[in-house]
Design an enzyme around this catalytic site. Sequence first.
Site, PDB file in Angstrom:
ATOM      1  N   ALA A  80       0.917  -1.297   0.066  1.00 32.27           N
ATOM      2  CA  ALA A  80       0.036  -0.178   0.004  1.00 32.27           C
ATOM      3  C   ALA A  80       0.818   1.099  -0.013  1.00 32.27           C
ATOM      4  O   ALA A  80       0.542   2.063  -0.723  1.00 32.27           O
ATOM      5  CB  ALA A  80      -0.710   0.262   1.194  1.00 32.27           C
ATOM      6  N   ASP A 123      -5.125  -0.135   4.721  1.00 31.27           N
ATOM      7  CA  ASP A 123      -3.458   0.199   4.442  1.00 31.27           C
ATOM      8  C   ASP A 123      -3.218   1.492   3.817  1.00 31.27           C
ATOM      9  O   ASP A 123      -2.677   2.143   3.865  1.00 31.27           O
ATOM     10  CB  ASP A 123      -2.902  -1.065   3.643  1.00 31.27           C
TER      11      ASP A 123
HETATM   12  C1  MEV Z   1      -4.564  -7.775   7.424  1.00 35.40           C
HETATM   13  O1  MEV Z   1      -3.407  -6.751   7.731  1.00 35.40           O
HETATM   14  C2  MEV Z   1      -5.655  -7.322   8.459  1.00 35.40           C
HETATM   15  C3  MEV Z   1      -6.882  -7.925   8.050  1.00 35.40           C
HETATM   16  O2  MEV Z   1      -8.132  -7.730   8.893  1.00 35.40           O
HETATM   17  C4  MEV Z   1      -7.427  -7.967   6.874  1.00 35.40           C
HETATM   18  C5  MEV Z   1      -7.956  -6.581   6.297  1.00 35.40           C
HETATM   19  O3  MEV Z   1      -8.263  -5.815   7.034  1.00 35.40           O
HETATM   20  O4  MEV Z   1      -7.938  -6.454   5.067  1.00 35.40           O
HETATM   21  C6  MEV Z   1      -6.525  -9.516   8.487  1.00 35.40           C
END
Ligand code: MEV
Length: 290
Positions: A80, A123
């Site tokens: 990201a 992200d």
């Molecule tokens: C991944 O960093 C975090 C999760 O909650 C997936 C998401 O939020 O896209 C597992």
Amino acid sequence: MATWSAPGKVFLFGEHAVVYGKPGIAMAIRPRVYVTVRKSKVMHHARSPYIDGCFEEMGVKGSVYVNSQIPSSSGLGSSAAVTVATVSAINDEFSLGFSQEEVANSAFLIEKRVQGGKASPTDTSVATFGGLILILGTQRRRLPPQNFNMVIGNTMVSHSTGKMVEMVAELRKRQPDICNPVMDAIEGVTMGALRYLQDQSQLGRYMNMNHALLDVLGVGHPSLTRLVLAARSAGALGAKTTGAGGGGCMIAICPRTVKNRVAKAIETAEGRAIITTMDPEGVRKERDVT
Ligand code: MEV
């Protein structure tokens, strides 16, 4: 030529539960990705599908130089950050006039396409806006910045976010009577933690609870347990898995005076430690590298 940088991220609370509309708290952290874009007549393909995706989406040609301080595939949001910094550098180099909001939206769509439709906007939002972000369903709200002393422990065990998300979905289908109350409990922990953002001891306790609940969901890993316990024994106020789990990274929050000790304990337990704090800044323009 235009050089832009964007920060990585950690989930403080609520990973996995956010996939089911529960709240989460994510934070921008100091390791950054730096991307330099220069116009050219032909496209110089990068080794990253994310960067190629940015040029395709924005319909321009150029060359790119990337300097990443964020370990890739570790759950710290490196793809990201690369995408947000590349979109911003293209926007600047080609004077496209995108607002920050448009940068965040484009970067999210590019990341989602490269990942075959699987990406959450968390992200790319954190990489664009920086600071501390509350995720509430489809909304992202900035929270007051905090000065946490944090140590990240990278287990160096590779994991797939997609697979871990699928595993939790499977558990939820098979055992909703167990999984749904755990999701509710994670929501309770996240909402409780919101009241204690300035009380790191209390926040640490909530982090420990969130870690245990992630273990119940089956996204733990022996290497994560080892680093979490090592960090707590060395004086961390709280420690937990961050991100998808099954490997990847954990985080520990600690008093300033013990952060080196916590980092050393993580390294002794065979992890790679990064001492960090919140990065209040999101994507930003840098001096050009020549
Ligand atoms: C991944 O960093 C975090 C999760 O909650 C997936 C998401 O939020 O896209 C597992």
